[in-house]
Motif scaffolding. Structure first.
Motif, short mmCIF file in Angstrom:
data_model
loop_
_atom_site.label_atom_id
_atom_site.label_comp_id
_atom_site.label_asym_id
_atom_site.label_seq_id
_atom_site.Cartn_x
_atom_site.Cartn_y
_atom_site.Cartn_z
N PRO A 33 -6.57 3.75 -8.44
CA PRO A 33 -6.41 3.63 -9.55
C PRO A 33 -5.35 3.42 -10.25
O PRO A 33 -5.02 3.28 -11.13
CB PRO A 33 -7.54 4.88 -9.75
N THR A 34 -4.07 4.67 -9.36
CA THR A 34 -2.62 4.10 -9.76
C THR A 34 -2.23 3.59 -10.06
O THR A 34 -1.58 2.63 -11.04
CB THR A 34 -2.10 5.17 -8.93
N ALA A 35 -2.29 1.84 -8.81
CA ALA A 35 -1.73 0.84 -9.09
C ALA A 35 -2.36 0.48 -10.12
O ALA A 35 -1.63 -0.59 -10.28
CB ALA A 35 -1.85 0.47 -7.61
N PHE A 36 -3.69 0.40 -10.19
CA PHE A 36 -4.24 0.10 -11.02
C PHE A 36 -3.78 -0.67 -12.45
O PHE A 36 -3.87 -1.16 -13.51
CB PHE A 36 -5.82 -0.53 -11.21
N ALA A 161 5.37 -1.48 -6.62
CA ALA A 161 5.00 -0.93 -5.11
C ALA A 161 6.58 -0.28 -5.17
O ALA A 161 6.84 0.68 -4.23
CB ALA A 161 5.68 -2.93 -4.51
N VAL A 162 7.68 -0.37 -5.99
CA VAL A 162 8.79 0.80 -5.83
C VAL A 162 8.67 1.78 -6.31
O VAL A 162 9.28 2.63 -4.98
CB VAL A 162 9.88 -0.42 -6.53
N MET A 163 7.42 1.73 -7.21
CA MET A 163 7.46 3.10 -7.88
C MET A 163 6.36 4.31 -6.56
O MET A 163 7.07 5.13 -6.60
CB MET A 163 7.01 3.47 -8.75
N GLY A 164 5.65 3.05 -5.53
CA GLY A 164 5.42 3.74 -4.54
C GLY A 164 6.52 4.72 -3.48
O GLY A 164 6.38 5.06 -3.06
N LEU A 165 7.26 3.27 -3.65
CA LEU A 165 8.14 3.29 -2.52
C LEU A 165 9.10 4.85 -2.53
O LEU A 165 9.22 5.64 -1.94
CB LEU A 165 8.82 2.13 -1.99
N VAL A 184 -0.20 3.08 -2.40
CA VAL A 184 0.12 2.78 -3.90
C VAL A 184 0.74 1.45 -3.70
O VAL A 184 1.24 0.42 -4.91
CB VAL A 184 0.41 4.29 -4.87
N ALA A 185 1.38 1.78 -3.22
CA ALA A 185 3.30 0.16 -3.08
C ALA A 185 2.41 -1.19 -2.73
O ALA A 185 2.75 -1.91 -3.44
CB ALA A 185 4.04 0.72 -1.91
N PHE A 186 1.55 -0.90 -1.72
CA PHE A 186 1.61 -2.28 -1.00
C PHE A 186 -0.07 -3.09 -2.22
O PHE A 186 -0.14 -3.99 -2.52
CB PHE A 186 0.91 -2.42 0.12
N VAL A 187 -0.91 -1.53 -2.55
CA VAL A 187 -2.02 -2.32 -3.05
C VAL A 187 -1.61 -2.40 -4.11
O VAL A 187 -2.17 -3.93 -5.41
CB VAL A 187 -3.11 -1.47 -3.27
N ALA A 188 0.04 -2.13 -5.19
CA ALA A 188 0.25 -2.43 -5.91
C ALA A 188 0.37 -3.93 -6.57
O ALA A 188 0.58 -4.60 -7.51
CB ALA A 188 1.25 -2.27 -6.87
N THR A 189 0.76 -4.43 -5.45
CA THR A 189 1.64 -5.54 -5.08
C THR A 189 0.41 -6.84 -5.53
O THR A 189 0.37 -7.96 -5.27
CB THR A 189 2.15 -5.89 -3.66
N ILE A 190 -0.46 -6.07 -4.44
CA ILE A 190 -1.99 -7.26 -3.83
C ILE A 190 -2.97 -7.18 -5.20
O ILE A 190 -3.09 -8.09 -6.23
CB ILE A 190 -2.63 -6.27 -2.83
N TYR A 191 -2.22 -6.04 -6.35
CA TYR A 191 -3.04 -6.25 -7.95
C TYR A 191 -2.59 -7.18 -8.53
O TYR A 191 -2.92 -8.07 -9.48
CB TYR A 191 -3.47 -4.78 -8.43
N GLY A 192 -1.38 -6.95 -9.07
CA GLY A 192 -0.29 -8.11 -9.58
C GLY A 192 -0.39 -9.13 -8.48
O GLY A 192 -1.09 -10.70 -9.86
N VAL A 193 0.19 -9.84 -7.46
CA VAL A 193 0.09 -11.04 -7.26
C VAL A 193 -1.82 -11.79 -6.97
O VAL A 193 -2.28 -13.06 -7.58
CB VAL A 193 0.33 -12.01 -5.91
N GLY A 194 -2.43 -10.28 -6.95
CA GLY A 194 -4.31 -11.60 -6.36
C GLY A 194 -4.56 -11.68 -8.35
O GLY A 194 -5.21 -12.44 -8.57
N SER A 195 -3.86 -10.49 -9.32
CA SER A 195 -4.94 -10.81 -10.49
C SER A 195 -3.91 -12.11 -11.72
O SER A 195 -4.86 -12.69 -12.15
CB SER A 195 -4.50 -9.76 -11.04
N ALA A 196 -3.30 -12.51 -10.94
CA ALA A 196 -2.70 -13.48 -11.82
C ALA A 196 -2.82 -14.90 -11.24
O ALA A 196 -3.68 -15.57 -12.14
CB ALA A 196 -0.74 -13.17 -10.84
N ASN A 197 -3.22 -14.66 -9.62
CA ASN A 197 -3.61 -16.08 -8.97
C ASN A 197 -4.97 -16.31 -9.50
O ASN A 197 -5.07 -17.52 -8.89
CB ASN A 197 -2.82 -16.44 -7.72
#
Length: 246
Positions: A33-36, A161-165, A184-197
């Protein structure tokens, strides 16, 4: 319902989830939820910042077109124009005035009213083409907020991802908090790239395609109304309009 949109979105999400399971992971590990909140909230805020209220509202209202597009029936519109042409040839342009109240589309109403009012054919085309250009511009601006979202989301995913790190670095002394921060760091990146593409950019392309088709139909209508104003034979009008349908 545009079933291919639903199938495409389902397939894209299923491929990711099944791939996660096949790699030995758990689907629950992708639910953060945080990454989302960071990615979707940040992307939405960035889009709102770049847009006017009117454009943002249009873009949000257009989302339904991805799954339930407006009616795009070239043949039905051609048949209607040919019917108007026959009425005009037999009874005169004023006989078309009785057709206007039954029409729901304001653009068609305006075009038919101009025709009934006896506006010159070229003037009729000029007035309606200005309206088409204005309408198309507004619609494209609305669709492009999703294109913009597709550009912002991956970057905001990296921010997440940076915030998670950072969270991980702050809790190196507490191993119990390291796992959640890294997730959170890795899932945030997945959410960002995934939602965009998988969502935002395909949505924008779909909406621009629908707008293009609607614009073509309006141009076809204008051509038909000008043909009626010129007194062209209904068969000639029908033949010319079928060229728009491809």
């Amino acid at each position: 319902m545009d079933s291919i949109s639903l199938v495409g979105l389902t397939l894209a999400l299923a491929a990711i989830l099944v791939g996660q399971v096949l790699e030995g992971g758990h689907v629950s590990s992708l639910i953060q939820p945080t990454a989302f909140l960071i990615v979707i909230g940040g992307t939405l805020g960035a889009v709102m910042l770049q847009s006017s209220v009117k454009v943002f509202r249009i873009g949000m209202q257009m989302v339904r077109w991805v799954f339930v597009p407006p009616r795009l029936d070239h043949d039905a519109l051609i048949a209607e124009v040919v019917r108007w042409s026959n009425v005009a040839r037999k009874e005169g342009l004023l006989a078309l005035e009785s057709q206007i109240p039954a029409i729901e589309d304001p653009f068609i109403q305006k075009g038919l009213q101009l025709l009934v009012d006896g506006v010159e054919p070229e003037r009729l085309r000029e007035v309606l083409e200005v309206e088409i250009d204005t309408w198309e511009g507004h619609m494209k601006q609305g669709a492009r907020i999703w294109e913009a979202a597709g550009g912002y989301a991956p970057t905001i995913g990296i921010l997440g991802a940076v915030m998670g790190l950072i969270h991980v670095m702050e809790n190196l002394s507490d191993p119990s908090k390291l796992g959640s921060g890294i997730a959170v760091a890795f899932v945030a990146t997945i959410y960002g790239v995934g939602s965009a593409n998988l969502i935002f950019l395909p949505m924008a392309k779909k909406l621009l395609g629908v707008i293009g088709t609607l614009t073509s139909m309006r141009e076809m209508l204008v051509d038909g109304l000008v043909g009626i104003a010129n007194g062209d034979n209904p068969r000639i009008i029908e033949s010319r309009l079928k060229g728009y349908a491809g």
